[in-house]
Design a protein around this motif. Sequence first.
Motif, mmCIF file in Angstrom:
data_model
loop_
_atom_site.group_PDB
_atom_site.id
_atom_site.type_symbol
_atom_site.label_atom_id
_atom_site.label_comp_id
_atom_site.label_asym_id
_atom_site.label_seq_id
_atom_site.Cartn_x
_atom_site.Cartn_y
_atom_site.Cartn_z
ATOM 1 N N VAL A 190 -5.173 -2.133 22.331
ATOM 2 C CA VAL A 190 -5.507 -1.726 23.706
ATOM 3 C C VAL A 190 -6.572 -0.629 23.698
ATOM 4 N N THR A 191 -7.821 -1.037 23.539
ATOM 5 C CA THR A 191 -8.930 -0.106 23.748
ATOM 6 C C THR A 191 -9.235 -0.099 25.245
ATOM 7 N N ALA A 192 -9.998 0.899 25.693
ATOM 8 C CA ALA A 192 -10.362 0.949 27.116
ATOM 9 C C ALA A 192 -11.154 -0.304 27.489
ATOM 10 N N GLU A 193 -12.034 -0.760 26.561
ATOM 11 C CA GLU A 193 -12.872 -1.940 26.853
ATOM 12 C C GLU A 193 -12.010 -3.195 26.965
ATOM 13 N N ALA A 194 -11.076 -3.355 25.990
ATOM 14 C CA ALA A 194 -10.230 -4.561 26.015
ATOM 15 C C ALA A 194 -9.396 -4.579 27.291
ATOM 16 N N ALA A 195 -8.803 -3.421 27.640
ATOM 17 C CA ALA A 195 -7.957 -3.370 28.837
ATOM 18 C C ALA A 195 -8.777 -3.746 30.073
ATOM 19 N N ALA A 196 -9.997 -3.222 30.165
ATOM 20 C CA ALA A 196 -10.845 -3.536 31.328
ATOM 21 C C ALA A 196 -11.178 -5.026 31.350
ATOM 22 N N ARG A 233 -11.071 -14.396 11.857
ATOM 23 C CA ARG A 233 -11.638 -14.478 13.207
ATOM 24 C C ARG A 233 -12.057 -15.892 13.584
ATOM 25 N N GLU A 234 -12.645 -16.576 12.598
ATOM 26 C CA GLU A 234 -13.187 -17.910 12.861
ATOM 27 C C GLU A 234 -12.065 -18.898 13.241
ATOM 28 N N ARG A 235 -10.954 -18.808 12.495
ATOM 29 C CA ARG A 235 -9.839 -19.725 12.814
ATOM 30 C C ARG A 235 -9.243 -19.383 14.182
ATOM 31 N N ARG A 236 -9.258 -18.110 14.516
ATOM 32 C CA ARG A 236 -8.725 -17.712 15.825
ATOM 33 C C ARG A 236 -9.612 -18.265 16.949
ATOM 34 N N ALA A 237 -10.935 -18.193 16.716
ATOM 35 C CA ALA A 237 -11.847 -18.708 17.754
ATOM 36 C C ALA A 237 -11.693 -20.224 17.872
ATOM 37 N N ARG A 238 -11.498 -20.903 16.718
ATOM 38 C CA ARG A 238 -11.318 -22.369 16.765
ATOM 39 C C ARG A 238 -10.001 -22.717 17.464
ATOM 40 N N PHE A 239 -9.035 -21.806 17.348
ATOM 41 C CA PHE A 239 -7.752 -22.035 18.025
ATOM 42 C C PHE A 239 -7.973 -22.134 19.538
ATOM 43 N N ALA A 240 -8.795 -21.226 20.059
ATOM 44 C CA ALA A 240 -9.061 -21.244 21.504
ATOM 45 C C ALA A 240 -9.649 -22.595 21.908
ATOM 46 N N SER A 272 -3.408 -10.512 22.200
ATOM 47 C CA SER A 272 -4.523 -9.558 22.166
ATOM 48 C C SER A 272 -5.319 -9.672 20.866
ATOM 49 N N ALA A 273 -4.868 -10.545 19.930
ATOM 50 C CA ALA A 273 -5.655 -10.799 18.717
ATOM 51 C C ALA A 273 -6.830 -11.720 19.021
ATOM 52 N N LEU A 274 -6.827 -12.354 20.186
ATOM 53 C CA LEU A 274 -7.973 -13.191 20.583
ATOM 54 C C LEU A 274 -8.986 -12.329 21.329
ATOM 55 N N GLU A 275 -10.261 -12.677 21.167
ATOM 56 C CA GLU A 275 -11.315 -11.997 21.935
ATOM 57 C C GLU A 275 -11.119 -12.323 23.421
ATOM 58 N N ALA A 276 -11.516 -11.379 24.273
ATOM 59 C CA ALA A 276 -11.371 -11.628 25.718
ATOM 60 C C ALA A 276 -12.133 -12.885 26.129
ATOM 61 N N ARG A 277 -13.273 -13.146 25.468
ATOM 62 C CA ARG A 277 -14.030 -14.346 25.884
ATOM 63 C C ARG A 277 -13.282 -15.633 25.502
ATOM 64 N N TRP A 305 -9.385 -7.544 30.083
ATOM 65 C CA TRP A 305 -8.198 -8.344 30.478
ATOM 66 C C TRP A 305 -7.967 -8.236 31.981
ATOM 67 N N ARG A 306 -8.150 -7.028 32.478
ATOM 68 C CA ARG A 306 -7.948 -6.838 33.923
ATOM 69 C C ARG A 306 -8.974 -7.667 34.708
ATOM 70 N N ALA A 307 -10.219 -7.688 34.187
ATOM 71 C CA ALA A 307 -11.268 -8.465 34.864
ATOM 72 C C ALA A 307 -10.949 -9.955 34.833
ATOM 73 N N LEU A 308 -10.181 -10.403 33.829
ATOM 74 C CA LEU A 308 -9.769 -11.817 33.787
ATOM 75 C C LEU A 308 -8.708 -12.122 34.834
ATOM 76 N N GLY A 309 -8.142 -11.056 35.419
ATOM 77 C CA GLY A 309 -7.119 -11.260 36.441
ATOM 78 C C GLY A 309 -5.704 -11.013 35.942
ATOM 79 N N VAL A 310 -5.580 -10.470 34.721
ATOM 80 C CA VAL A 310 -4.234 -10.200 34.202
ATOM 81 C C VAL A 310 -3.570 -9.142 35.085
ATOM 82 N N GLY A 311 -2.352 -9.457 35.577
ATOM 83 C CA GLY A 311 -1.630 -8.515 36.439
ATOM 84 C C GLY A 311 -0.566 -7.742 35.694
ATOM 85 N N MET A 312 0.055 -8.415 34.722
ATOM 86 C CA MET A 312 1.135 -7.764 33.967
ATOM 87 C C MET A 312 0.716 -7.668 32.507
ATOM 88 N N LEU A 313 0.660 -6.443 32.019
ATOM 89 C CA LEU A 313 0.345 -6.232 30.602
ATOM 90 C C LEU A 313 1.630 -5.819 29.910
#
Length: 389
Positions: free
Chosen positions: A104-110, A33-40, A69-74, A112-120
């Motif tokens: 694709v949990t309900a929370e993750a999908a919501a 997780r830590e390396r993924r966050a540093r990637f961002a 989707s392996a990255l956190e929404a934040r 991503w949509r809140a970020l403005g993603v139009g095409m999943l």
Amino acid sequence: MTSAPDGAGLYLHVPFCSAICPYCDFAVAVARRERRARFAERLTREIELVRDSFPHAFDTVYFGGGTPSALEARDLERILDAARAGLDVAPDAWLTLEANPEDVTAEAAAAWRALGVGMLSLGVQSFDDSELRFLGRRHRAAEARRAVERARAAGFPNVSLDLIFGLPGQELRAWERTLREAASLEPDHLSCYQLTIHEGTHFGRRRERGKLAELPEEAQAALYEATHRVLGEAGLTAYEVSNFARSPAHRSRHNVKYWNHTPYLGLGPSAHSFDGGRRWWNRRDLGAWEEAIDAGTAPVEGSETLDREALALEAVLLGLRTTDGVDLERLASRCGVRLRERNGAAIARLVADGLLVDRGDRLAPTVRGLAVADALARAFDLAQGAPPP
Ligand code: SF4
């Protein structure tokens, strides 16, 4: 060449996967997780490093991979914020995100949509559990169905499914079942890729040892034909060799830019960029990419400048992979090639063979032509000017 949306495309490569699939040839890595966050964080620095070197406005942003989707929404949000702050990204830019069904949990999908993603774009690959196991996928068919339901519930205007066909020994009926199941979920878009066994992958090594063999060409062709038939019956029409959409409005707005030769900027390991004449690409290895970013240098590994003939060849190759075909006027003005001047006989032959449609201003492949698109392009003489007397 399909009709080009005006803006450039921004591609962001997220190289992480929870495990590496045995057929995968992409720049991917398994990381904590830590390396993924540093990637961002590093990707935001790459945006700063290149911000002045690409003078185009963007109207699409595509998170690809790997598994974005392996990255956190934040973390996705942080990257998007940096892109909007550092680059000329239109406020209403069309956002696409690739995701694996198990993420694709309900929370993750919501989120991503809140970020403005139009095409999943969901990496379903198959609705047959034994095929999914063979492909080394972590999800099962039931999870893929749930992912589509959750995507719908979250309100994505375009839900796309990726499928793979041509597995060793795959029978026509098995592929048709997957296609029908996919169509029954009423996706807006589908990508159907033929399995390719690459050297250096686990499947490649098994093939070397004689443990795995690709499906014969004839069987592959029958599966490809079935793809058009079954999806066509469900109202999903091909617009590119591997891509099908419910309507022109549901085509992949970002990927259409690649086929149109529209400029695009790619960031992240292995990502490619193109400015209309020059192409360059990033270091493929995650560690090498990280090193360059940490040293404050652009992580570019190589580049090439395409002369007009090379551009013309690519434009024809790419155009003949799309049902919109090659725009002859655009080809002449961009590359100086008047295709009809040297290719009258070749065009007439391909039309007579049922592989090409001559629409006057465009040459487009038929469905049979799409199946052999690359060979079609090679039938043309792309030298400039009239043929020698
Ligand atoms: S999920 Fe996709 S990118 Fe990741 S290893 Fe599998 S095939 Fe490769």
